[in-house]
Design a protein around this motif. Structure first.
Motif, PDB file in Angstrom:
ATOM      1  N   ALA A  26      30.654  39.543  31.039  1.00  0.00           N
ATOM      2  CA  ALA A  26      30.368  40.533  30.015  1.00  0.00           C
ATOM      3  C   ALA A  26      28.725  40.807  29.758  1.00  0.00           C
ATOM      4  O   ALA A  26      28.484  41.940  29.571  1.00  0.00           O
ATOM      5  CB  ALA A  26      31.077  40.151  28.941  1.00  0.00           C
ATOM      6  N   LYS A  27      28.110  40.045  30.010  1.00  0.00           N
ATOM      7  CA  LYS A  27      26.606  39.905  29.857  1.00  0.00           C
ATOM      8  C   LYS A  27      25.935  40.697  30.917  1.00  0.00           C
ATOM      9  O   LYS A  27      25.201  41.769  30.804  1.00  0.00           O
ATOM     10  CB  LYS A  27      25.997  38.630  29.847  1.00  0.00           C
ATOM     11  N   GLU A  28      26.276  40.690  32.063  1.00  0.00           N
ATOM     12  CA  GLU A  28      26.295  41.402  33.282  1.00  0.00           C
ATOM     13  C   GLU A  28      26.362  42.712  33.000  1.00  0.00           C
ATOM     14  O   GLU A  28      25.699  43.824  33.320  1.00  0.00           O
ATOM     15  CB  GLU A  28      26.815  40.973  34.641  1.00  0.00           C
ATOM     16  N   GLU A  29      27.475  43.094  32.384  1.00  0.00           N
ATOM     17  CA  GLU A  29      28.259  44.459  32.113  1.00  0.00           C
ATOM     18  C   GLU A  29      27.226  45.176  31.299  1.00  0.00           C
ATOM     19  O   GLU A  29      26.658  46.233  31.559  1.00  0.00           O
ATOM     20  CB  GLU A  29      29.320  44.354  31.640  1.00  0.00           C
ATOM     21  N   LEU A  30      26.700  44.454  30.319  1.00  0.00           N
ATOM     22  CA  LEU A  30      25.835  45.248  29.167  1.00  0.00           C
ATOM     23  C   LEU A  30      24.403  45.106  29.830  1.00  0.00           C
ATOM     24  O   LEU A  30      23.575  46.318  29.764  1.00  0.00           O
ATOM     25  CB  LEU A  30      25.603  44.124  28.115  1.00  0.00           C
ATOM     26  N   PHE A  31      23.905  44.253  30.578  1.00  0.00           N
ATOM     27  CA  PHE A  31      22.672  44.572  31.397  1.00  0.00           C
ATOM     28  C   PHE A  31      22.605  45.556  32.339  1.00  0.00           C
ATOM     29  O   PHE A  31      21.886  46.442  32.338  1.00  0.00           O
ATOM     30  CB  PHE A  31      22.293  43.191  31.808  1.00  0.00           C
ATOM     31  N   THR A  32      23.919  45.848  33.080  1.00  0.00           N
ATOM     32  CA  THR A  32      24.155  46.795  34.119  1.00  0.00           C
ATOM     33  C   THR A  32      23.891  48.080  33.348  1.00  0.00           C
ATOM     34  O   THR A  32      23.412  49.096  33.743  1.00  0.00           O
ATOM     35  CB  THR A  32      25.369  46.837  34.740  1.00  0.00           C
ATOM     36  N   TYR A  33      24.560  48.193  32.282  1.00  0.00           N
ATOM     37  CA  TYR A  33      24.422  49.581  31.296  1.00  0.00           C
ATOM     38  C   TYR A  33      23.139  49.855  31.123  1.00  0.00           C
ATOM     39  O   TYR A  33      22.744  50.889  31.373  1.00  0.00           O
ATOM     40  CB  TYR A  33      25.400  49.404  30.099  1.00  0.00           C
ATOM     41  N   ILE A  34      22.472  48.993  30.461  1.00  0.00           N
ATOM     42  CA  ILE A  34      20.898  49.305  30.194  1.00  0.00           C
ATOM     43  C   ILE A  34      20.319  49.627  31.265  1.00  0.00           C
ATOM     44  O   ILE A  34      19.435  50.647  31.268  1.00  0.00           O
ATOM     45  CB  ILE A  34      20.445  47.970  29.619  1.00  0.00           C
ATOM     46  N   ASP A  35      20.409  48.788  32.442  1.00  0.00           N
ATOM     47  CA  ASP A  35      19.710  49.253  33.868  1.00  0.00           C
ATOM     48  C   ASP A  35      20.120  50.697  34.140  1.00  0.00           C
ATOM     49  O   ASP A  35      19.130  51.319  34.732  1.00  0.00           O
ATOM     50  CB  ASP A  35      19.918  47.991  34.727  1.00  0.00           C
ATOM     51  N   PHE A  36      21.157  50.945  34.141  1.00  0.00           N
ATOM     52  CA  PHE A  36      21.704  52.285  34.714  1.00  0.00           C
ATOM     53  C   PHE A  36      20.938  53.360  33.907  1.00  0.00           C
ATOM     54  O   PHE A  36      20.812  54.394  34.729  1.00  0.00           O
ATOM     55  CB  PHE A  36      23.254  52.435  34.528  1.00  0.00           C
ATOM     56  N   PHE A  37      20.870  53.182  32.659  1.00  0.00           N
ATOM     57  CA  PHE A  37      20.186  54.313  31.938  1.00  0.00           C
ATOM     58  C   PHE A  37      18.602  54.298  31.673  1.00  0.00           C
ATOM     59  O   PHE A  37      18.131  54.919  30.990  1.00  0.00           O
ATOM     60  CB  PHE A  37      21.052  54.496  30.574  1.00  0.00           C
ATOM     61  N   SER A  38      17.963  53.168  32.183  1.00  0.00           N
ATOM     62  CA  SER A  38      16.748  52.792  32.051  1.00  0.00           C
ATOM     63  C   SER A  38      15.654  53.668  32.445  1.00  0.00           C
ATOM     64  O   SER A  38      14.416  53.791  32.023  1.00  0.00           O
ATOM     65  CB  SER A  38      16.266  51.395  32.389  1.00  0.00           C
ATOM     66  N   ASN A  39      16.146  54.409  33.490  1.00  0.00           N
ATOM     67  CA  ASN A  39      14.844  55.178  34.170  1.00  0.00           C
ATOM     68  C   ASN A  39      15.248  56.830  33.904  1.00  0.00           C
ATOM     69  O   ASN A  39      15.836  57.505  34.369  1.00  0.00           O
ATOM     70  CB  ASN A  39      15.019  55.104  35.637  1.00  0.00           C
TER      71      ASN A  39
END
Length: 195
Positions: free
Chosen positions: A79-92
């Motif tokens: 679940a932590k990876e899911e949240l980090f992935t969401y952040i990274d996906f939209f970070s640029n």
């Protein structure tokens, strides 16, 4: 797929990045005709008017973005990876996943006072994103990854709002400096609530 349906889908796919970049109000049927190389008559055979096409383009944009996001998140093992992935996906935000940037932000800003149909579509998209984030937090609580007293719904609102706001200020400034701060802050909050 029948030829008429293929043409209709082709027009939607060509129109989608134009509407997301220029907005509904400033996109003209001439813009779409230029992108598709189709005549005005052909356009109106498939779409009653620009508003009908714009609504379909909004749906297409959000589905395309959602499919890309879910594809990335599905690779996460926790679940932590899911949240980090969401952040990274939209970070640029300067080089976003879709041409023109975030359709929720773009269409939501334009439609909030002018287009109740698009406004409702965007509202549903905002709610769906927040629910996705809350589900990840709740999954992490159930799995013993996160503190049991972490309020998933509140964090989902905060995270979504920070990411959308970061997208806006990054697009306006032309760089991702502020988004990096937001991403780091959100990841720190997630770490603080991890076990």
């Amino acid at each position: 797929m029948a030829k008429g349906e293929e043409t209709r889908q082709f027009i939607i796919e060509k129109a989608t990045p134009i509407f997301n970049t220029k907005g509904i109000a400033t996109t003209s049927m001439s813009d779409i005709m230029e992108a598709t190389k189709l005549s005005k008559g052909s356009m109106y055979v498939h779409f009653e008017n620009k508003e009908v096409l714009a609504c379909l383009a909004v749906d297409h944009n959000m589905k395309k973005l959602g499919d890309k996001l879910v594809s990335e998140i599905s690779k996460s093992k926790t679940a932590k990876e899911e949240l980090f992935t969401y952040i990274d996906f939209f970070s640029n935000a300067v080089n976003p996943p879709l041409t023109g940037g975030c359709p929720l932000l773009n269409f939501g800003t334009e439609a909030d006072d002018t287009n109740p149909i698009v406004k409702e579509k965007i509202n549903k998209g905002c709610n769906a994103n927040q629910q996705l984030l809350a589900n990840s937090v709740n999954k992490g609580i159930a799995n013993g990854e996160f503190k049991p007293n972490w309020n998933a719904d509140e964090f989902a609102v905060i995270m979504f709002a920070m990411m959308e706001g970061g997208h806006l200020i990054s697009r306006m400034s032309g760089n991702n400096d502020k988004m990096k701060i937001i991403a780091k802050t959100l990841k720190n909050i997630i770490e603080e609530n991890s076990l």
